[in-house]
Design an enzyme around this catalytic site. Sequence first.
Site, mmCIF file in Angstrom:
data_model
loop_
_atom_site.group_PDB
_atom_site.id
_atom_site.type_symbol
_atom_site.label_atom_id
_atom_site.label_comp_id
_atom_site.label_asym_id
_atom_site.label_seq_id
_atom_site.Cartn_x
_atom_site.Cartn_y
_atom_site.Cartn_z
ATOM 1 N N TYR A 1 45.899 39.468 34.885
ATOM 2 C CA TYR A 1 46.601 40.339 33.930
ATOM 3 C C TYR A 1 45.887 40.384 32.593
ATOM 4 O O TYR A 1 45.957 41.386 31.877
ATOM 5 C CB TYR A 1 48.071 39.920 33.801
ATOM 6 N N ARG B 1 36.522 35.563 53.738
ATOM 7 C CA ARG B 1 35.846 35.849 52.477
ATOM 8 C C ARG B 1 34.894 34.697 52.156
ATOM 9 O O ARG B 1 34.929 33.667 52.814
ATOM 10 C CB ARG B 1 36.873 36.016 51.364
ATOM 11 N N ARG B 2 34.064 34.884 51.159
ATOM 12 C CA ARG B 2 33.211 33.818 50.627
ATOM 13 C C ARG B 2 32.420 33.114 51.712
ATOM 14 O O ARG B 2 32.360 31.885 51.738
ATOM 15 C CB ARG B 2 34.057 32.790 49.887
ATOM 16 N N HIS C 1 46.357 33.481 38.173
ATOM 17 C CA HIS C 1 46.979 34.792 38.290
ATOM 18 C C HIS C 1 47.123 35.517 36.953
ATOM 19 O O HIS C 1 46.754 36.685 36.853
ATOM 20 C CB HIS C 1 48.281 34.783 39.073
ATOM 21 N N HIS D 1 40.568 43.772 47.963
ATOM 22 C CA HIS D 1 41.677 44.035 47.026
ATOM 23 C C HIS D 1 41.228 43.919 45.576
ATOM 24 O O HIS D 1 41.421 44.832 44.783
ATOM 25 C CB HIS D 1 42.834 43.071 47.319
ATOM 26 N N PHE D 2 40.600 42.785 45.223
ATOM 27 C CA PHE D 2 40.302 42.655 43.784
ATOM 28 C C PHE D 2 39.050 43.415 43.368
ATOM 29 O O PHE D 2 38.753 43.515 42.191
ATOM 30 C CB PHE D 2 40.328 41.190 43.304
ATOM 31 N N HIS D 3 38.327 43.969 44.349
ATOM 32 C CA HIS D 3 37.278 44.914 43.945
ATOM 33 C C HIS D 3 37.868 46.297 43.648
ATOM 34 O O HIS D 3 37.204 47.128 43.043
ATOM 35 C CB HIS D 3 36.154 44.973 44.978
#
Lengths: 551, 158
Positions: free
Chosen positions: A229, A441-442, A225, A376-378
């Site tokens: 950041y 996913r994946r 995580h 989300h993380f894209h």
Amino acid sequence: MSTKSINTIVDRRDGKLAMAHFYVAFIALAIGGLAGLLQTLVRSGKYELPWGIGYYQVLTVHGVVLGLVLTTFFIMGFQLAAVSRTSGALTDKQRMTGWIGFWLMTIGTVMAAVMILLNEASVLYTFYAPLQAHALYYVGLTLVIVGSWIDGAALIMAYASWRKANPGKPSPLLTFMAIVNTLLWIVATIGVAATVLFQLLPWSLGLVERVDVLVSRTLFWYFGHPLVYFWLLPAYMAWYAIVPKIIGGKIFSDSLARMSFILFLLFSIPVGFHHQLMEPGIDPAWKFLQVILTFLVIIPSLMTAFSLFATFEMFGRSKGATGLFGWVKKLPWGDARFAVPFIGMLAFIPAGAGGVINASHQLNQVVHNTIWVTGHFHLTLATSVILTFFGISYWLVPHLTGRVLTKAMNKLAIIQAVIWAIGMTFMSGAMHAAGLLGAPRRSSFSTYGGSEQAAEWIPYQVAQAVGGSILFLGIILMLYIFINLAFFAPKGEQEFPVGEVADAAEKTPMVFENWKLWIGITVLLILFAYTIPFIDMIQNAPIGSKGYKFF
Amino acid sequence: MHIHKFEKIWLIFGITTLLVFLSVIGVSAFYLGNQPPSCLATINPEKVDTTAPFDKPGLKKVEGKEWDYELVFVASAFAYNPGQVEVPKGAKVKVIATTKDVIHGFEVAGTNINMMLEPGFISEYVTTFDKAGEYLIVCNEYCGVGHHMMSSKIEVVE
């Protein structure tokens, strides 16, 4: 007396070091981007990979090369340039340290890449045991991390010599921010280094037979995580301290910017359980505690949003804007150095909201490991962060190579960002929607034995391929601009913009430079969040797992 | 350190919202019992087939418990056992699952059942199937080359 002069131009030798990092980063963008395109095409069900290449091999390439290589190299290059620009040229010793770090990272990258290409390491970038990759894959990733520590050491040495030469003064804002991010990275990577060196490497070499899966995952997510950041804070550096100068405004408040960075340092690490909410072996009360800590990063995020828009509004009003939103029109929309990161900032609004959903304890059950998370993380990494990195490149690359961003390239850069935004709207939007319906996913294309539910996901997968293709076009444009700025743009002087603080803002308190205090609190929070669950995990551990190579 | 009045208002509003939000999920978790699956029981992953209840995968009626049925699944690369199961509509079911080899996912698409299966651990979740129909179980954690072929089916019948 200071022996270092602060120039407005990055020392040419430091520039070469930073550019070396950028070359690797942009090669990674090309390879990882192609891998991403292939994934979306395969998953649409209309295309199959040639020459026996596996979907999960391509997926491993995509994750490692973009999530670890592109980001780490770009960030280290940017931070080296930012420290050199704001705290003075590196000493020969510091620069040599930087080069050692760079080469270790590069050698590690090549080792990991070879193992992935040989299909000896199709374990994805998260390499969850007991799937077992070739030992050289783990060694390669270790070298990337150790190299980044050495790069980080160069930054910390440069910071220390600035402080020594300027006693009692707060360090330059960009240097301060780079140091916070470097410390965050070092504290975070201790987790992944520990699982790789003490668990996975001896196990893959056959020195030990079994591995403790839950401990390994927990150490991974202790790192996983704060990793996000580590990606985000360099973008924040640009948003807080560089974009204000580009638009011709001032930094809203130096102190608040530093405070938000310190809060990120404190609250981004003891939160890994929110990636492990759905797993057995961890008491839900400890999961909830880390959910609370996770949500505390919302506070510096709100501070950031306020500061940015305050800067924009103050600038617009100083140019005579009236009415509630009149200032929006005064912003320099035609300047790629502003417009491109601005699109990234906008993407962070839905991205952040999605993140809050993901970390919401029981709500995570709806979306965990569905393609919603990929969507989300894209938005976070692959839009907010990467568009800001592109925006930085548009002035930093020509600055370092002694060239200029021409009007034509500026225009192309804005077109690039618009293409990116359109492609991502399709891809990430379809991913979010399919994820809510349950699409995992994946996973390669599958009809899951003719399941009706799985059939509902397929139109969204086609939309993802459309979005992925548009995004790949964006990558080609970006690479074209990068090559132009690095080798072909006209010679000249491109400014490295560094923001100044608004007049109304007051003196920065020195407490922010008290690293014993901040690192002390960081360590205490980590111990608080992890000690008891970790003891539980070890005391109640089941028999460990042997390695499996299911690829 | 000076904080602008508007920023104070903004932060107070934001932090209050955050506290309300955290209270809602906290009350849901600790008062209503809506915790994520967090079973603490362990098992020897190499002896799953001979360890109860995994020696007899499938649906089993139970008496004297808070739930009516136990639904036992064993995951291994790249299949679930049972490959298909029928559950009566409205039944309160405790799903109990584990893996014999690597980490697998256990997601029942269209429901809130979503848990990680990790070697050495048992995963559990209690739920009520109150809508008839066919529900696809997919592996949502990468487990190897056949990951996307790994599925099962729950049929909720009247």
